[in-house]
Scaffold this active site. Structure first.
Site, PDB file in Angstrom:
ATOM      1  N   GLY A  49      45.236  46.802  27.169  1.00  0.00           N
ATOM      2  CA  GLY A  49      44.225  47.227  26.161  1.00  0.00           C
ATOM      3  C   GLY A  49      44.715  48.613  25.806  1.00  0.00           C
ATOM      4  O   GLY A  49      44.332  49.109  24.484  1.00  0.00           O
ATOM      5  N   GLU A  96      43.361  54.982  29.449  1.00  0.00           N
ATOM      6  CA  GLU A  96      42.694  53.927  29.552  1.00  0.00           C
ATOM      7  C   GLU A  96      42.034  53.512  28.154  1.00  0.00           C
ATOM      8  O   GLU A  96      41.911  54.707  27.404  1.00  0.00           O
ATOM      9  CB  GLU A  96      41.643  53.980  30.519  1.00  0.00           C
ATOM     10  N   ASP A  97      41.694  52.424  27.602  1.00  0.00           N
ATOM     11  CA  ASP A  97      41.194  52.005  26.629  1.00  0.00           C
ATOM     12  C   ASP A  97      39.669  52.271  26.366  1.00  0.00           C
ATOM     13  O   ASP A  97      39.039  53.040  25.524  1.00  0.00           O
ATOM     14  CB  ASP A  97      41.525  50.424  26.115  1.00  0.00           C
ATOM     15  N   ASP A 134      33.668  51.478  30.768  1.00  0.00           N
ATOM     16  CA  ASP A 134      32.445  50.885  30.674  1.00  0.00           C
ATOM     17  C   ASP A 134      31.429  50.996  31.815  1.00  0.00           C
ATOM     18  O   ASP A 134      30.893  52.249  32.076  1.00  0.00           O
ATOM     19  CB  ASP A 134      32.700  49.342  30.491  1.00  0.00           C
ATOM     20  N   PHE A 156      30.211  45.243  22.238  1.00  0.00           N
ATOM     21  CA  PHE A 156      31.581  44.788  22.952  1.00  0.00           C
ATOM     22  C   PHE A 156      32.621  44.979  21.399  1.00  0.00           C
ATOM     23  O   PHE A 156      32.506  44.249  20.708  1.00  0.00           O
ATOM     24  CB  PHE A 156      31.441  43.194  23.375  1.00  0.00           C
ATOM     25  N   ARG A 187      43.788  42.239  19.146  1.00  0.00           N
ATOM     26  CA  ARG A 187      44.362  43.657  19.407  1.00  0.00           C
ATOM     27  C   ARG A 187      45.097  44.277  18.563  1.00  0.00           C
ATOM     28  O   ARG A 187      45.100  45.791  18.789  1.00  0.00           O
ATOM     29  CB  ARG A 187      45.392  43.177  20.918  1.00  0.00           C
TER      30      ARG A 187
HETATM   31  P1  5GP Z   1      34.717  48.989  33.551  1.00  0.00           P
HETATM   32  O1  5GP Z   1      35.472  48.672  34.736  1.00  0.00           O
HETATM   33  O2  5GP Z   1      34.547  50.346  33.004  1.00  0.00           O
HETATM   34  O3  5GP Z   1      33.457  48.071  33.230  1.00  0.00           O
HETATM   35  O4  5GP Z   1      35.390  48.140  32.295  1.00  0.00           O
HETATM   36  C1  5GP Z   1      36.750  48.451  31.823  1.00  0.00           C
HETATM   37  C2  5GP Z   1      37.556  47.373  31.352  1.00  0.00           C
HETATM   38  O5  5GP Z   1      36.479  46.548  30.941  1.00  0.00           O
HETATM   39  C3  5GP Z   1      38.150  47.953  30.139  1.00  0.00           C
HETATM   40  O6  5GP Z   1      39.413  48.446  30.582  1.00  0.00           O
HETATM   41  C4  5GP Z   1      38.281  46.828  29.174  1.00  0.00           C
HETATM   42  O7  5GP Z   1      39.563  45.844  29.614  1.00  0.00           O
HETATM   43  C5  5GP Z   1      36.890  46.122  29.393  1.00  0.00           C
HETATM   44  N1  5GP Z   1      35.887  46.385  28.627  1.00  0.00           N
HETATM   45  C6  5GP Z   1      34.886  47.083  28.649  1.00  0.00           C
HETATM   46  N2  5GP Z   1      34.279  47.170  27.429  1.00  0.00           N
HETATM   47  C7  5GP Z   1      34.646  46.349  26.557  1.00  0.00           C
HETATM   48  C8  5GP Z   1      34.416  46.049  25.214  1.00  0.00           C
HETATM   49  O8  5GP Z   1      33.623  46.713  24.623  1.00  0.00           O
HETATM   50  N3  5GP Z   1      35.473  45.471  24.582  1.00  0.00           N
HETATM   51  C9  5GP Z   1      36.800  45.049  25.333  1.00  0.00           C
HETATM   52  N4  5GP Z   1      37.480  44.453  24.614  1.00  0.00           N
HETATM   53  N5  5GP Z   1      36.858  45.071  26.509  1.00  0.00           N
HETATM   54  C10 5GP Z   1      36.105  45.922  27.162  1.00  0.00           C
END
Ligand code: 5GP
Length: 171
Positions: free
Chosen positions: A41, A96-97, A100, A149, A162
């Site tokens: 990402g 990081e992208d 969440d 999302f 992407r």
């Molecule tokens: P976390 O561990 O912080 O919950 O999630 C991080 C990862 O979840 C991100 O690196 C990404 O890959 C995925 N992710 C979380 N939210 C989104 C979103 O809104 N869209 C997409 N495409 N991926 C997300």
């Protein structure tokens, strides 16, 4: 094909990436940096950010995945691709992208800390703060976004979208 709503357009992203690059250059002066790009990402963000920085930027890549459903982070994280070089004594920034729940970055941080970098910071393009389940200090944030999302600029939905130059969400 589902309609896409643009949340952050290309111009806004590029302007913010430039601001982040300037902030990083200010913080690290001329020091060499290691950017750890979290695949897949953050590939577009990492490249754009690195191109705007005058310091030497060494690129490393890591890939992690969370178990469970695609769009829901389960809190369990697995390492799929490890670093290829030592980060000991280096100034490291994890790119990081999106943050969440925070589980992914927490795992990555703990994994990297024991490799004894000189400094370790986090840079995320997007932050869904209201979704946080574990505390992580993100040093550089591009944009805080609502709980949607999102896709584009590296972010996918089942490996699609992407390569969009903007960040959007599906209807
Ligand atoms: P976390 O561990 O912080 O919950 O999630 C991080 C990862 O979840 C991100 O690196 C990404 O890959 C995925 N992710 C979380 N939210 C989104 C979103 O809104 N869209 C997409 N495409 N991926 C997300």
């Amino acid at each position: 094909m589902a309609a896409i709503n643009i949340l952050i357009d290309e111009e806004k992203i590029q302007k913010r990436v430039e601001e982040l690059a300037n902030q990083i250059m200010e913080d690290y002066k001329g020091d060499d940096l290691v950017f750890i790009c979290i695949l897949k990402g953050s590939i577009f963000f990492t490249v754009d950010l690195a191109k705007k920085i005058d310091n030497n930027v060494h690129l490393e890549f890591m890939k992690v995945s969370s178990y469970g459903e695609n769009t829901v982070s389960s809190g369990q994280v697995e390492l799929e691709l490890d670093l290829k070089s030592s980060i000991e004594g280096k100034d490291v920034i994890v790119i990081e992208d999106i943050v969440d729940t925070g589980h992914t970055l927490k795992y990555i941080l703990e994994y990297l800390k024991v490799r004894n970098p000189k400094t370790l910071k986090l840079c995320a393009l997007l932050d869904k703060k209201e979704r946080r389940e574990v505390e992580v200090k993100v040093d550089y944030v591009g944009f805080e976004i609502p709980n949607k999302f999102v896709i584009g600029y590296g972010l996918d939905a089942n490996e699609c979208y992407r390569n969009l130059p903007y960040v959007g969400y599906l209807e």
